[in-house]
Enzyme design. Structure first.
Site: not given
Lengths: 293, 388
Positions: B196, B108
């Site tokens: 992101e 992530y």
């Protein structure tokens, strides 16, 4: 007494020849503020409002008029530059009204002014008033009353409502500060509580918070750690939907963080009298003050 | 401002971030053709402004162009409801059709501005692929953070600290550290409020790929990014909000109640919504009329209320400061001239030029309910909305 500004403040207005700047310059002047200079690049040497000198740069204005506070009305694309100019010219208190400054511009501003000792209020705020002494902002002077309650808020018009409630109950204000609705305010609730703590004429404080971020939780921790003056609070946005920006750039609940209910709980736990309704902030303060006597 | 995943990936690719091969399809035939070009197998991803698409059935794997065509037919033209959308969901008008990826590991990666530190923070976690809020609450130690000092900008070691910190081997760490630098350059160059990548995949062949991508942009900085502003897909927004924006009423958010509120100031507008709720009613919207002294904006706010069948009463609360009460009341009178206001309006006025404002209302002979303060206004509006 008061915080940030008082009757000796020598105010300068950046963007004084613009529509907003000139309108509010006149109101500040009429309120009794010592407005000593204006700055608009290219208009140096002229005068506005029956004698306020205009300079091309803040540096020049400070050298010639000893201005020690600045009020900024410069449009958003140039506002960060205006704050840095004020800071580099040695202005002690910089109040930025401008709404809509990109957050990465403010990141640079914060990095540059860190450690310089300047006190930045805003951006995206209504400014500051020390009733009866000095108005450096866009609020109506006539709803205010000189007195001993400090007011600090992320909102503009909600502060007017609060002040009107206080004034109607005969509760005067030492200084009212709008810290603004942006996610990176120059000054936080904690910064203002520290100043109110040292101000002998401030006996109690009203804190108006809203959804988004954690400035209110920080304030709760600071109060719990030893802020002795009574605090009354209201948190706006208890009914706001999650994930939506409510006007202010900083007013957004993301996931479970930034909710009004959590902020209210944190402040209550720190001994703050939280008013459940925005209509009872004045009454709540009155009860608190009556209890002090 | 949000953009679609395919637009975010195109921007990332411009900044040297590897993304899966893929193209956008607006029809089932296009989905089939793209799948053919990708070698006969693909992932179809519904393009909506919300997360949680996988669980909601918005992401499908096709094993042939024919299957891609039939899956695309099922997805296109529907509304996708995820845990992040309203119950009405969002329209699926485009699909991103991508190569399938053999994921070995998933990490992530994200960048936001940390408001406490007042600088950007890059967050990384080896526990990718799932919702990061879950990781943050269950095992916060698995999220690594580095701040980027705006005075120095991004430095190589920051990327290395995160990549090696996630326990990656030398090859993956090198590629990931470089990718983090590129993502930061994109974040800064385009004034993102969020960048992101989740998951950031390490494939079976050791390649690093941004398998899902999300970019949000700072609305305040759009003036210097016309290219980004042009990507905005209004079909993903509430049609009333899009209409409001077109009419110059920028700070309007639709919610589910019956009282249309028009207020000056964001904090006060939220407080009025709170007051309505405390008085037993529900607001139909958030609306900050702003500070521009413009009667047209008032007229347009009334247009929004009257076009909303949920609105059973209107509450106007103005505490004049920069906004002048007389200008607002001129707008209210003009609104009544231009349209039939068929729901009761409760009006509370205070502040700058209030006397003049009240005189204008009185002389116009409008039918309205006067309120003395904002609590009174909320109580009267709740009563009016109930038909009392």
């Amino acid at each position: 007494m008061s915080i940030l500004i008082d009757r000796n403040t020598r105010l300068l207005i950046q963007g004084i020849t613009g529509e907003e700047g000139s309108f509010h310059a006149e109101r500040c002047l009429k309120y009794g503020t010592k407005l000593v200079a204006g700055v608009t690049p290219g208009k140096g040497g002229t005068k506005v409002l029956n004698g306020v000198p205009v300079f091309d740069t803040v540096d020049r204005a400070v050298r010639e008029t000893e201005a020690n506070a600045s009020l900024i009305f410069v449009p958003a694309p140039c506002a960060a530059d205006a704050i840095l100019e004020a800071s580099d010219a040695g202005i002690g208190v910089v109040i930025c009204i401008t709404e809509g400054i990109p957050i990465l511009d403010m990141v640079k501003v914060h990095r540059h002014i860190a450690g310089t000792g300047i006190r930045l209020i805003g951006p995206n705020c209504p400014g500051v008033i020390s009733p009866g002494q000095c108005l450096a902002g866009i609020m109506s002077g006539d709803i205010h009353l000189p007195g001993n309650v400090g007011v600090v808020s992320r909102s503009g018009t909600l502060t007017y409502e609060t002040v009107a409630q206080l004034t109607q109950l005969g509760i005067g204000q030492s200084t009212c500060v709008g810290i603004g609705g942006d996610p990176l305010p120059g000054s936080t609730f904690v910064d203002m509580l520290k100043l109110f703590d040292r101000d002998t004429d401030t006996k109690a404080v009203v804190l108006i918070g809203e959804i988004g971020g954690s400035l209110e939780q920080d304030a709760a921790a600071y109060i719990k750690a030893g802020f002795k003056k009574p605090v009354v609070a209201y948190l706006a946005g208890g009914t706001a939907p999650s994930g939506r920006r409510m006007g202010h750039a900083g007013a957004i609940i993301s996931g479970a963080s930034g909710r009004a209910q959590d902020k209210a709980a944190a402040l209550s736990a720190a001994g703050v009298a939280v008013s459940p309704s925005p209509a009872t902030i004045g009454e709540t303060m009155k009860k608190v003050l009556d209890g002090l006597q | 401002m949000k953009v679609h995943e395919y637009q975010a990936k195109a921007l990332m690719a411009q900044f040297g971030i590897p993304t899966p091969h893929g193209e956008v399809a607006a029809t089932p035939a296009e989905a089939a053709a793209i799948t053919g070009r990708l070698g006969g197998r693909s992932v179809l991803k519904a393009q909506v402004y919300a997360g949680g698409r996988g669980k909601a059935g918005g992401i499908k794997v096709a094993n042939s162009p024919k299957e891609a065509e039939s899956l695309a037919r099922q997805l296109l033209g529907t509304r996708l409801v995820t845990h992040q959308t309203t119950p009405e969901g969002l329209p699926v008008q485009k699909l991103l059709v991508e190569q399938t990826i053999d994921i070995h590991d998933q990490a992530y990666l994200s960048i936001v501005v940390d408001s406490s530190a007042r600088m950007p923070v890059i967050m990384a976690s080896a526990a990718g692929g799932i919702e990061i809020e879950e990781v943050a609450s269950k095992s916060p130690e698995k999220i690594l953070k580095v701040h980027v000092d705006p005075a120095t900008g991004f430095q190589t070691y920051l990327g290395q600290k995160l990549a090696y910190g996630m326990g990656m081997d030398k090859e993956s760490a090198r590629a990931t550290a470089a990718l983090i630098g590129n993502l930061y350059r994109l974040f800064e160059a385009k004034d993102c409020s969020l960048a992101e990548i989740n998951p950031l995949a390490v494939t079976n062949s050791g390649k690093i790929l941004a398998v899902d991508a999300k970019l949000n942009f700072d609305d305040n900085a759009l003036f210097r990014h016309k290219d980004i502003e042009a990507l905005h897909d209004t079909a993903q927004e509430d049609p009333r909000e899009v209409q409001a924006e077109a009419w110059g009423v920028k700070n309007y958010v639709k919610v589910d109640g019956s009282i249309g509120c028009m207020v000056n100031g964001a904090g006060l507008a939220m407080a009025v919504m709170d007051l309505i709720t405390l008085s037993g009613g529900r607001p139909a919207n958030f609306l900050d009329i702003g500070t521009a002294n413009n009667p047209d904006r008032v007229v347009n706010s009334f247009k929004i209320f009257l076009s909303d069948p949920d609105v059973k009463a209107i509450l106007v609360n103005i505490f004049g400061g920069i906004a002048r009460v007389d200008v607002i009341t001129r707008g209210i009178v003009e609104a009544h001239k231009q349209m039939k206001v068929n729901v009761p309006a409760v009006i509370r006025l205070a502040g700058t030029n209030v006397e003049e404002g009240k005189r204008i209302l009185k002389e116009s002979n409008l039918k309205y309910i006067e309120a003395s303060d904002f609590r009174d206004a909320a109580v009267k509006a709740v009563r009016a909305a109930r038909g009392g």
